[in-house]
Scaffold this motif. Structure first.
Motif, mmCIF file in Angstrom:
data_model
loop_
_atom_site.group_PDB
_atom_site.id
_atom_site.type_symbol
_atom_site.label_atom_id
_atom_site.label_comp_id
_atom_site.label_asym_id
_atom_site.label_seq_id
_atom_site.Cartn_x
_atom_site.Cartn_y
_atom_site.Cartn_z
ATOM 1 N N HIS A 84 -0.694 25.909 0.626
ATOM 2 C CA HIS A 84 -1.108 26.248 1.990
ATOM 3 C C HIS A 84 0.017 27.011 2.681
ATOM 4 C CE1 HIS A 84 -4.850 23.939 1.944
ATOM 5 N NE2 HIS A 84 -4.188 23.047 1.217
ATOM 6 N N LYS A 85 -0.322 28.096 3.308
ATOM 7 C CA LYS A 85 0.688 28.983 3.886
ATOM 8 C C LYS A 85 0.970 28.639 5.341
ATOM 9 C CE LYS A 85 -2.323 32.742 5.563
ATOM 10 N NZ LYS A 85 -1.721 32.875 6.909
ATOM 11 N N GLU A 86 2.146 29.057 5.781
ATOM 12 C CA GLU A 86 2.512 28.978 7.187
ATOM 13 C C GLU A 86 2.053 30.266 7.878
ATOM 14 O OE1 GLU A 86 3.840 26.361 8.600
ATOM 15 O OE2 GLU A 86 4.035 25.253 6.712
ATOM 16 N N PRO A 87 2.002 30.263 9.216
ATOM 17 C CA PRO A 87 1.628 31.496 9.924
ATOM 18 C C PRO A 87 2.520 32.665 9.519
ATOM 19 C CG PRO A 87 1.657 29.643 11.441
ATOM 20 C CD PRO A 87 2.209 29.133 10.145
ATOM 21 N N ARG A 88 1.915 33.836 9.371
ATOM 22 C CA ARG A 88 2.593 35.089 9.043
ATOM 23 C C ARG A 88 3.019 35.168 7.579
ATOM 24 N NH1 ARG A 88 3.913 37.975 13.555
ATOM 25 N NH2 ARG A 88 5.459 39.191 12.389
ATOM 26 N N GLN A 89 2.689 34.165 6.784
ATOM 27 C CA GLN A 89 2.981 34.225 5.357
ATOM 28 C C GLN A 89 1.790 34.808 4.604
ATOM 29 O OE1 GLN A 89 4.109 30.090 4.414
ATOM 30 N NE2 GLN A 89 6.154 30.848 3.924
ATOM 31 N N SER A 90 2.068 35.439 3.470
ATOM 32 C CA SER A 90 1.015 35.956 2.603
ATOM 33 C C SER A 90 0.470 34.827 1.736
ATOM 34 C CB SER A 90 1.577 37.076 1.715
ATOM 35 O OG SER A 90 0.742 37.300 0.598
ATOM 36 N N GLN A 91 -0.854 34.610 1.803
ATOM 37 C CA GLN A 91 -1.446 33.543 1.002
ATOM 38 C C GLN A 91 -1.263 33.799 -0.488
ATOM 39 O OE1 GLN A 91 -3.336 30.363 1.945
ATOM 40 N NE2 GLN A 91 -2.245 30.370 0.004
ATOM 41 N N GLU A 92 -1.413 35.058 -0.894
ATOM 42 C CA GLU A 92 -1.245 35.397 -2.307
ATOM 43 C C GLU A 92 0.179 35.093 -2.773
ATOM 44 O OE1 GLU A 92 -2.276 39.158 -5.240
ATOM 45 O OE2 GLU A 92 -1.444 39.573 -3.265
ATOM 46 N N GLU A 93 1.167 35.444 -1.951
ATOM 47 C CA GLU A 93 2.565 35.216 -2.325
ATOM 48 C C GLU A 93 2.890 33.728 -2.355
ATOM 49 O OE1 GLU A 93 7.093 36.564 -0.985
ATOM 50 O OE2 GLU A 93 5.372 37.049 0.286
ATOM 51 N N VAL A 94 2.408 32.975 -1.364
ATOM 52 C CA VAL A 94 2.674 31.533 -1.319
ATOM 53 C C VAL A 94 2.067 30.846 -2.540
ATOM 54 C CG1 VAL A 94 2.162 29.393 -0.069
ATOM 55 C CG2 VAL A 94 2.915 31.423 1.187
ATOM 56 N N ALA A 95 0.831 31.212 -2.881
ATOM 57 C CA ALA A 95 0.173 30.609 -4.046
ATOM 58 C C ALA A 95 0.907 30.964 -5.335
ATOM 59 C CB ALA A 95 -1.282 31.071 -4.118
ATOM 60 N N ARG A 96 1.318 32.222 -5.456
ATOM 61 C CA ARG A 96 2.038 32.643 -6.665
ATOM 62 C C ARG A 96 3.367 31.905 -6.801
ATOM 63 N NH1 ARG A 96 1.996 37.624 -5.726
ATOM 64 N NH2 ARG A 96 4.021 37.793 -4.700
ATOM 65 N N ASN A 97 4.112 31.802 -5.706
ATOM 66 C CA ASN A 97 5.401 31.111 -5.760
ATOM 67 C C ASN A 97 5.228 29.639 -6.121
ATOM 68 O OD1 ASN A 97 6.714 33.470 -5.082
ATOM 69 N ND2 ASN A 97 6.909 32.969 -2.910
ATOM 70 N N ALA A 98 4.214 28.999 -5.531
ATOM 71 C CA ALA A 98 3.961 27.586 -5.839
ATOM 72 C C ALA A 98 3.564 27.413 -7.300
ATOM 73 C CB ALA A 98 2.862 27.047 -4.917
ATOM 74 N N ARG A 99 2.757 28.335 -7.784
ATOM 75 C CA ARG A 99 2.297 28.278 -9.182
ATOM 76 C C ARG A 99 3.474 28.455 -10.147
ATOM 77 N NH1 ARG A 99 -1.430 31.584 -8.354
ATOM 78 N NH2 ARG A 99 -0.513 33.565 -9.016
ATOM 79 N N TYR A 100 4.295 29.453 -9.893
ATOM 80 C CA TYR A 100 5.437 29.699 -10.777
ATOM 81 C C TYR A 100 6.426 28.534 -10.746
ATOM 82 C CZ TYR A 100 4.105 34.608 -11.518
ATOM 83 O OH TYR A 100 3.459 35.757 -11.887
ATOM 84 N N GLN A 101 6.639 27.981 -9.562
ATOM 85 C CA GLN A 101 7.573 26.861 -9.444
ATOM 86 C C GLN A 101 7.091 25.662 -10.254
ATOM 87 O OE1 GLN A 101 8.386 25.763 -5.384
ATOM 88 N NE2 GLN A 101 10.020 24.362 -5.919
ATOM 89 N N ALA A 102 5.787 25.470 -10.311
ATOM 90 C CA ALA A 102 5.232 24.354 -11.084
ATOM 91 C C ALA A 102 5.244 24.635 -12.583
ATOM 92 C CB ALA A 102 3.804 24.072 -10.618
#
Length: 443
Positions: A84-102
């Motif tokens: 889940h993204k914070e305001p002004r964040q890119s949803q695609e980027e947040v999801a990708r970063n979370a996925r890669y981190q996992a």
């Protein structure tokens, strides 16, 4: 083209485990089917579904992916992340970063993670980077292979057309998930894919191939630029404090300065600075008078100039210590907020007998502290001593001061007061100070 031999030609020799990022969509399903059709490697494959928690159907998709994987005799694993993204964040980027981190912790040496991105995904990536004003690194798009965790990330379908993937899926009667969010044109990538690319391809049918070729050219240029940048950076870079020497940097031309600064950011594992930021660093920090101490600060990092060096550190976590802490008797180590002090035996230093009989407190600078050093006349302010060793002002507040019976006995592992030095026949102690490097923490 989509054959078992094609897949085997891309996998590194001696690959141990093969993890496939398996969303259940057409592309990753085709790649899973290909992998499962190769008896020699099927036992190495694990299909990994990442539940981002963004879709109400996520649990049903997980069960679908598990059934597909087990149906072709491939191991299955599910990871759940908070995307889940914070305001002004890119949803695609947040999801990708979370996925890669996992996904990263899964890989050991000689393991690979396979992604099913294809030629049209590369086209979208390059065009989006172009619209954002990226340089050759961004215009190189996604690499075929790159380091990932302890292993390697590979995109085996990157030069494969979407049409070839669709033909394979239909030929083998595969059933895949259609993510409804792919039709949401509020996302830039979806808007490009659904609205713009169909028109471009009507005019230029081979667009995905030609843009992929251009991306490879940019990747080659980036490789050469990076090699030159490392050569230019090497004589300027101080590994100890991760700073840059200003004078030799000023002797380079503008383009070389830009290359060095970007390579410096890469060394510090920072996101690449914008063109505007690089120009500002050169003009306002490098170009400042020697007596000035300018800085550039944002939410992620802070660039400072001190004396003849350029420093970078995380802006919101400067390791400044506060208060005081009692060092209890019998303990050889004291953990502070941002660092650790450890007692070590030494040939010179503080008398062990005096240490054991003293009340010890660790405090931090308030100003005007003085200490007398062995072999030097009189007492010296810590400010003067810090200036002598060119310690940047912003680091001085984190230096632990060791007080014994109310008197300043030592300054971290830098100096021991002459009043507390042991005799040659006594057991002596010194301090080892381990601290966090703020620049290395930036991501």
């Amino acid at each position: 083209m989509l054959t078992s031999q094609f897949i085997l030609s891309i996998l590194p020799q001696h690959t141990e485990k093969i993890y496939l990022a398996f969303s259940g969509g057409k592309d990753s399903h085709v790649l899973l089917h290909l992998l499962s059709s190769i008896p020699d490697i099927r036992h190495k494959v694990t299909a990994v579904y990442v539940n981002h928690g963004l879709q109400s159907e996520a649990l049903a998709w997980e069960k679908h992916c598990q059934a597909i994987a087990l149906g072709v005799h491939v191991d299955f694993h599910c990871l759940t992340v908070n995307a889940h993204k914070e305001p002004r964040q890119s949803q695609e980027e947040v999801a990708r970063n979370a996925r890669y981190q996992a996904l990263q912790p899964l890989l050991a040496e000689k393991d690979v993670l396979l992604l099913a991105q294809h030629q049209e995904d590369q086209l979208e990536t390059v065009l989006l980077q172009l619209f954002r004003g990226a340089g050759v690194q961004g215009l190189a798009g996604m690499p075929l292979s790159t380091g990932f965790g302890k292993g390697q990330m590979i995109r085996p379908l990157l030069d494969v057309s979407q049409a070839a993937i669709s033909a394979y899926a239909e030929q083998h009667n595969l059933h895949w998930i259609e993510d409804p969010s792919n039709q949401d044109n509020t996302f830039d990538r979806n808007f490009l894919r659904n609205q713009i690319l169909p028109q471009l391809k009507q005019r230029w049918p081979a667009l995905d191939k030609t843009v992929s070729r251009a991306a490879r050219h940019c990747a080659q240029s980036h490789f050469l630029n990076a090699d030159l940048s490392r050569q230019l950076l090497h004589p300027l870079y101080d590994k100890e404090d991760q700073s840059l020497a200003i004078q030799p940097l000023l002797e380079l031309d503008d383009n070389q300065q830009y290359l060095v600064i970007r390579q410096w950011f890469a060394m510090l594992h920072l996101r690449m600075p914008s063109e505007k930021t690089v120009i500002t660093i050169v003009a306002e920090v490098l170009g400042a008078k020697p007596s000035a101490n300018p800085e550039i600060k944002n939410k992620r990092y802070c660039i400072k100039r001190y004396r003849k060096k350029l420093y970078c550190f995380k802006a919101d976590t400067m390791p400044r210590e506060e208060g005081e802490q009692h060092w209890k008797k019998g303990f050889e180590q004291l953990a502070l907020k941002h660092s650790t002090l450890t007692l070590c035996r030494a040939s010179t230093g503080i008398s062990r007998a005096l240490w054991d009989s003293s009340t010890v407190w660790v405090r931090f600078r308030k100003g005007a502290e003085k200490i007398q050093l062995p072999g030097r006349q009189g007492h010296h302010t810590l400010k003067k001593l810090f200036q002598e060793i060119a310690m940047p002002p912003w680091e001085r507040g984190s230096i632990p001061l060791i007080y014994m019976n109310g008197e300043l006995a030592a300054v971290a592992d830098l100096w021991v007061s002459a009043d507390f030095m042991c005799d040659s026949e006594e057991e002596c102690l010194q301090f080892k100070w381990n601290r966090t490097n703020a620049a290395q923490e930036v991501k």
